[in-house]
Write a protein that holds these residues in place. Structure first.
Motif, PDB file in Angstrom:
ATOM      1  N   ASN A 111      -0.174  -2.518 -12.685  1.00 24.96           N
ATOM      2  CA  ASN A 111      -0.349  -2.712 -11.234  1.00 24.96           C
ATOM      3  C   ASN A 111       0.946  -3.085 -10.511  1.00 24.96           C
ATOM      4  N   SER A 112       2.080  -3.048 -11.220  1.00 25.20           N
ATOM      5  CA  SER A 112       3.320  -3.499 -10.584  1.00 25.20           C
ATOM      6  C   SER A 112       4.517  -2.664 -11.019  1.00 25.20           C
ATOM      7  N   PHE A 113       5.570  -2.731 -10.207  1.00 22.04           N
ATOM      8  CA  PHE A 113       6.820  -2.021 -10.480  1.00 22.04           C
ATOM      9  C   PHE A 113       7.984  -2.914 -10.081  1.00 22.04           C
ATOM     10  N   ALA A 114       9.176  -2.514 -10.508  1.00 22.66           N
ATOM     11  CA  ALA A 114      10.400  -3.161 -10.045  1.00 22.66           C
ATOM     12  C   ALA A 114      11.074  -2.225  -9.048  1.00 22.66           C
ATOM     13  N   ILE A 115      11.743  -2.812  -8.052  1.00 23.01           N
ATOM     14  CA  ILE A 115      12.514  -2.019  -7.099  1.00 23.01           C
ATOM     15  C   ILE A 115      13.884  -1.764  -7.702  1.00 23.01           C
ATOM     16  N   ASN A 116      14.298  -0.515  -7.696  1.00 23.86           N
ATOM     17  CA  ASN A 116      15.597  -0.164  -8.244  1.00 23.86           C
ATOM     18  C   ASN A 116      16.686  -0.391  -7.193  1.00 23.86           C
TER      19      ASN A 116
ATOM     20  N   LYS B 153       6.857  -1.080   7.277  1.00 20.74           N
ATOM     21  CA  LYS B 153       6.906   0.099   6.417  1.00 20.74           C
ATOM     22  C   LYS B 153       8.173   0.039   5.576  1.00 20.74           C
ATOM     23  N   ILE B 154       8.088   0.496   4.343  1.00 20.73           N
ATOM     24  CA  ILE B 154       9.266   0.485   3.482  1.00 20.73           C
ATOM     25  C   ILE B 154       9.428   1.828   2.787  1.00 20.73           C
ATOM     26  N   ILE B 155      10.659   2.128   2.391  1.00 20.66           N
ATOM     27  CA  ILE B 155      10.955   3.244   1.498  1.00 20.66           C
ATOM     28  C   ILE B 155      11.814   2.683   0.382  1.00 20.66           C
ATOM     29  N   ALA B 156      11.404   2.955  -0.869  1.00 23.90           N
ATOM     30  CA  ALA B 156      12.112   2.368  -2.004  1.00 23.90           C
ATOM     31  C   ALA B 156      11.893   3.214  -3.249  1.00 23.90           C
ATOM     32  N   GLY B 157      12.809   3.043  -4.194  1.00 20.91           N
ATOM     33  CA  GLY B 157      12.643   3.658  -5.507  1.00 20.91           C
ATOM     34  C   GLY B 157      12.028   2.654  -6.464  1.00 20.91           C
ATOM     35  N   LEU B 158      11.032   3.093  -7.228  1.00 22.84           N
ATOM     36  CA  LEU B 158      10.331   2.211  -8.153  1.00 22.84           C
ATOM     37  C   LEU B 158      10.579   2.638  -9.596  1.00 22.84           C
ATOM     38  N   ILE B 159      10.716   1.653 -10.459  1.00 21.69           N
ATOM     39  CA  ILE B 159      10.854   1.901 -11.893  1.00 21.69           C
ATOM     40  C   ILE B 159       9.832   1.040 -12.627  1.00 21.69           C
ATOM     41  N   PRO B 160       9.425   1.461 -13.833  1.00 22.52           N
ATOM     42  CA  PRO B 160       8.427   0.680 -14.584  1.00 22.52           C
ATOM     43  C   PRO B 160       8.915  -0.732 -14.851  1.00 22.52           C
ATOM     44  N   ILE B 161       7.976  -1.644 -14.913  1.00 25.70           N
ATOM     45  CA  ILE B 161       8.303  -3.042 -15.181  1.00 25.70           C
ATOM     46  C   ILE B 161       7.925  -3.364 -16.629  1.00 25.70           C
ATOM     47  N   ASN B 162       8.852  -3.916 -17.371  1.00 23.11           N
ATOM     48  CA  ASN B 162       8.632  -4.232 -18.787  1.00 23.11           C
ATOM     49  C   ASN B 162       8.344  -5.719 -18.939  1.00 23.11           C
TER      50      ASN B 162
ATOM     51  N   HIS C 283       0.851  -1.184   0.000  1.00 22.14           N
ATOM     52  CA  HIS C 283       0.000   0.000   0.000  1.00 22.14           C
ATOM     53  C   HIS C 283       0.892   1.241   0.000  1.00 22.14           C
ATOM     54  N   ILE C 284       0.699   2.121  -0.980  1.00 25.41           N
ATOM     55  CA  ILE C 284       1.507   3.338  -1.081  1.00 25.41           C
ATOM     56  C   ILE C 284       0.934   4.383  -0.126  1.00 25.41           C
ATOM     57  N   ASP C 285       1.660   4.639   0.968  1.00 28.97           N
ATOM     58  CA  ASP C 285       1.206   5.601   1.969  1.00 28.97           C
ATOM     59  C   ASP C 285       1.556   7.043   1.585  1.00 28.97           C
ATOM     60  N   LYS C 286       2.699   7.212   0.928  1.00 33.81           N
ATOM     61  CA  LYS C 286       3.166   8.553   0.578  1.00 33.81           C
ATOM     62  C   LYS C 286       4.069   8.452  -0.649  1.00 33.81           C
ATOM     63  N   VAL C 287       3.932   9.415  -1.556  1.00 34.28           N
ATOM     64  CA  VAL C 287       4.835   9.510  -2.695  1.00 34.28           C
ATOM     65  C   VAL C 287       5.845  10.612  -2.393  1.00 34.28           C
TER      66      VAL C 287
ATOM     67  N   ASP D  41       5.226  10.027  -9.361  1.00 37.33           N
ATOM     68  CA  ASP D  41       3.816   9.963  -9.723  1.00 37.33           C
ATOM     69  C   ASP D  41       2.917  10.022  -8.487  1.00 37.33           C
ATOM     70  N   LYS D  42       2.336  11.185  -8.235  1.00 40.77           N
ATOM     71  CA  LYS D  42       1.508  11.389  -7.040  1.00 40.77           C
ATOM     72  C   LYS D  42       0.218  10.567  -7.064  1.00 40.77           C
ATOM     73  N   SER D  43      -0.210  10.134  -8.256  1.00 43.92           N
ATOM     74  CA  SER D  43      -1.446   9.342  -8.334  1.00 43.92           C
ATOM     75  C   SER D  43      -1.300   7.962  -7.709  1.00 43.92           C
ATOM     76  N   LEU D  44      -0.068   7.557  -7.397  1.00 44.28           N
ATOM     77  CA  LEU D  44       0.151   6.257  -6.760  1.00 44.28           C
ATOM     78  C   LEU D  44      -0.299   6.235  -5.304  1.00 44.28           C
ATOM     79  N   LYS D  45      -0.423   7.407  -4.696  1.00 39.93           N
ATOM     80  CA  LYS D  45      -0.793   7.463  -3.271  1.00 39.93           C
ATOM     81  C   LYS D  45      -2.124   6.760  -3.025  1.00 39.93           C
ATOM     82  N   ASP D  46      -2.174   5.975  -1.949  1.00 37.47           N
ATOM     83  CA  ASP D  46      -3.367   5.238  -1.528  1.00 37.47           C
ATOM     84  C   ASP D  46      -3.789   4.159  -2.524  1.00 37.47           C
ATOM     85  N   THR D  47      -2.841   3.659  -3.296  1.00 36.13           N
ATOM     86  CA  THR D  47      -3.115   2.512  -4.160  1.00 36.13           C
ATOM     87  C   THR D  47      -2.281   1.333  -3.673  1.00 36.13           C
ATOM     88  N   ILE D  48      -2.596   0.145  -4.175  1.00 33.83           N
ATOM     89  CA  ILE D  48      -1.814  -1.056  -3.862  1.00 33.83           C
ATOM     90  C   ILE D  48      -1.113  -1.508  -5.138  1.00 33.83           C
ATOM     91  N   VAL D  49       0.197  -1.716  -5.037  1.00 33.32           N
ATOM     92  CA  VAL D  49       0.980  -2.198  -6.186  1.00 33.32           C
ATOM     93  C   VAL D  49       1.656  -3.509  -5.795  1.00 33.32           C
TER      94      VAL D  49
END
Length: 250
Positions: A195-200, A166-175, A108-112, A116-124
């Protein structure tokens, strides 16, 4: 005429009510469902039950393409599409390439923090190194005598965070377009490009605050234990950890 007026009156009252109902449902899904402590506890019990009887083996992790490591907040923001604070909502066994083990994490994205601010309050969904895999899938040389028995693979440089952490991480698009085994397994496990990303650089730029912890810490135990004297990478990452706790540990 009178009948027409009655219809108009009904529409005036019905439309706002419908809009209110839809918005109420959306708010409920975005706020109450992902943050439900009861559901997190249920997921914790289920994951604990699944790993209880698994044989534990250790791994150094899966090979990755070399990418720049964020050693400052500016680096972290520049190297990633988004930097997020999130809550591990669930961990699930997923399909993995032979001799590899990944875990499907619902976050669950608690804070951006940036991006992309639209990720807030979504589940990835994130595919985390390590996790449950059958013995037959892990041993590539052929069928193992306990092929139906699960094994818990622990990456020594990327321990799985707990459900509720709780986690803090950088996300990049998943191909997922490239026709490789890993992408096929991701698709079969419910991952999509939406609905998904890769952790950088997960071995270096991934911070975890376990449910009972007071601060975020580098997830890589080797970096935490390393003597930072003369080690620029370890020193920079530990300094970045202090800055992250100062700004985002709320």
């Amino acid at each position: 005429m009178r009948k027409t007026l009655m219809i108009l009156v009904l529409l005036v009252f019905a439309l706002p009510l419908s809009a209110y109902s839809v918005n109420t449902i959306k708010d409920s899904l975005r706020q109450d469902f992902p943050s439900s402590a009861a559901v997190i506890r249920k997921n914790q019990r289920e994951w604990k039950r699944r790993i209880a009887k698994a044989d534990v083996i250790h791994s150094e992790g899966n090979s990755r393409e070399k990418v720049p490591v964020g050693m400052s907040l500016d680096n972290l923001k520049n190297y990633n599409k988004s930097v997020i604070k999130g809550t591990i909502y669930n961990l699930e066994k997923m399909r993995s390439p032979r001799s590899m083990a990944y875990t499907k994490a619902s976050v669950h994205i608690d804070k951006v923090i940036s991006g992309d601010k639209s990720l807030k309050d979504t589940i990835v969904y994130l595919a985390l190194d390590g996790g449950l895999v059958s013995a037959d899938d892990w041993y590539s040389e052929g069928r193992h005598k306990d092929y139906n028995h699960d094994m818990l693979v622990k990456n020594d440089e990327f321990p799985l965070p707990s459900i509720g952490a709780k986690i803090i991480a950088g996300l990049i698009p998943i191909n997922l377009d490239e026709p490789i085994e890993f992408n096929n397994d991701l698709k079969r496990s419910g991952f999509t490009s939406k609905n998904s990303f890769a952790i950088n650089t997960p071995q270096y730029n991934f911070w975890v605050k376990e449910p009972k912890a007071k601060k975020y810490r580098l997830n890589n135990p080797k970096l935490r234990k390393k003597n930072i004297n003369g080690d620029y990478l370890a020193e920079s990452l530990q300094q970045l950890t202090k800055e992250i706790n100062k700004k985002y540990n709320d």
